[in-house]
Write an enzyme that holds these catalytic residues in place. Sequence first.
Site, mmCIF file in Angstrom:
data_model
loop_
_atom_site.group_PDB
_atom_site.id
_atom_site.type_symbol
_atom_site.label_atom_id
_atom_site.label_comp_id
_atom_site.label_asym_id
_atom_site.label_seq_id
_atom_site.Cartn_x
_atom_site.Cartn_y
_atom_site.Cartn_z
ATOM 1 N N SER A 369 -0.666 0.526 -10.113
ATOM 2 C CA SER A 369 -1.584 -0.533 -10.209
ATOM 3 C C SER A 369 -0.744 -1.862 -10.126
ATOM 4 O O SER A 369 0.285 -2.051 -10.785
ATOM 5 C CB SER A 369 -2.376 -0.525 -11.533
ATOM 6 N N ARG A 370 -1.097 -2.623 -8.992
ATOM 7 C CA ARG A 370 -0.030 -3.796 -8.775
ATOM 8 C C ARG A 370 -0.566 -4.871 -9.604
ATOM 9 O O ARG A 370 0.303 -5.868 -9.748
ATOM 10 C CB ARG A 370 -0.161 -4.284 -7.336
#
Length: 504
Positions: A369-370
């Site tokens: 998850s950025r």
Amino acid sequence: MKTNMKDSVLEALKNQITGLSLDPSVAEVGTVMEVGDGIAKISGLTKCQSAEMLSFEAPGEEPVLGVALNLEEDAVGAIILGEYKKIVEGTMVRRTGRILSIPVGPNFIGRVVDPLGRPLDGKGPIKEAAIYPIEKVAPGVLQRQPVVEPVQTGIKAIDAMIPIGRGQRELIIGDRQTGKTAVAIDTIINQQSQGVISIYVAIGQKESKVARLVATLEKSGAMKSTIVVVAGASDPAALSYIAPFAGAALGEYFMENKQHALVVYDDLSKHAWAYREISLLLRRPPGREAYPGDIFYLHSRLLERAAKLSDELGGGSLTALPIIETQANDVSAYIPTNVISITDGQIFLESDLFYKGVRPALNVGLSVSRVGGAAQIKAMKKVSGKLRLDLAQFRELEAFAQFASDLDEGTRNQIERGRRTVEILKQPQYEPLSVEHQIAVIYAVTNGYFDKTAVEVVQATEKKLHAYLDASYSDMIADLQKEKALTPAIETKLKEALTAFFAA
């Protein structure tokens, strides 16, 4: 007698002339030149706009809607949004002057509709609050704010290691039958307690599968806060093409009205297939894997519409969970790489893990998850850091231990804890868990409370632990819910609860 008759005729003519409108309405009308496979070529619509809705009016039949896609010099290429078999060469086509749009509003919640907003559930007409265009320019940078609020999926492995934030675009990717839809449905079920409106878009899915899914949502009570948009497997490709845009438009209504919405596109692989079919029939030039070159732009302008609006615009959000189906875990294919590059991270579900009984079959190495810890509450951020590290070390040691006959005690302990961690992260379908219970159980496994529990009974013990915490330490759960942080006082109480439970 003749004079009276003459006067009455003159009077009647005067009345008709007085009532005559000098502003006649002019409609631009064309005719179908060619038709087949849901595509029509139309002549005579010289002023037609791109994405304008057209009305196909076959004699003695209900008008069928279509959309202009190709604007050529002497013809218009259009897709037909409905039954096209009764449309023949010479059928009259009328311009509507309206760009493709759908009705939206709060009355759609709890309903099953088609991509044009027409009800499919037999519960009667739906009163709309507004009409929204299906294609819309995404909010700009200045209209947004950073993604910081979490979307709690209720799935331990995701909320702890791949957190999703409100306004994020997180891809769910994996082979067929690896639990991609199950992850999305668990997330939707968990949103009813979070005050988030969910929109599930079924693209080219079997109608029987969608019916089972709606029944699951009804049973869990989640349908009260969900809209289901269906373009079924038996529907024309044109409906599959516009379905995700319709879902985005429905979600934008809530976002622009200071609410939070979550939209699931299930799946964009089928959407790409539908667009490829339409494009090839419209004789657009094929590119890589026969997809038209603008397939990337199509998906990017859809997914860019997910946003967390600035406080000046009400602070509403639209979170997107697109789903992509891979072939033999090949994430380097054309459509998967396209969508990976557009989204803010991916949840990769691996078939090998799925067949081993690890459900959800999350590949921690390839999933990311950025937005990361920004989309987690402080308490979850504190306990999850150690979890990811423990799991990564376990995967490495597990592979190494297969070739080593004699292991030192420290390595053995790490492997044993890793096995229990994997068991803890397994979760039954349609049973999302509150974030407070997730924190408690992750804290327990990472701090060694499960170390003496046999691997076979870890999941049963976890269920008993949740029941014990609800019965005897409900005040601690309430404090954790309120504070959203693992304060010294809450941590002391949690340790006390875990010590008492595992000593019993």
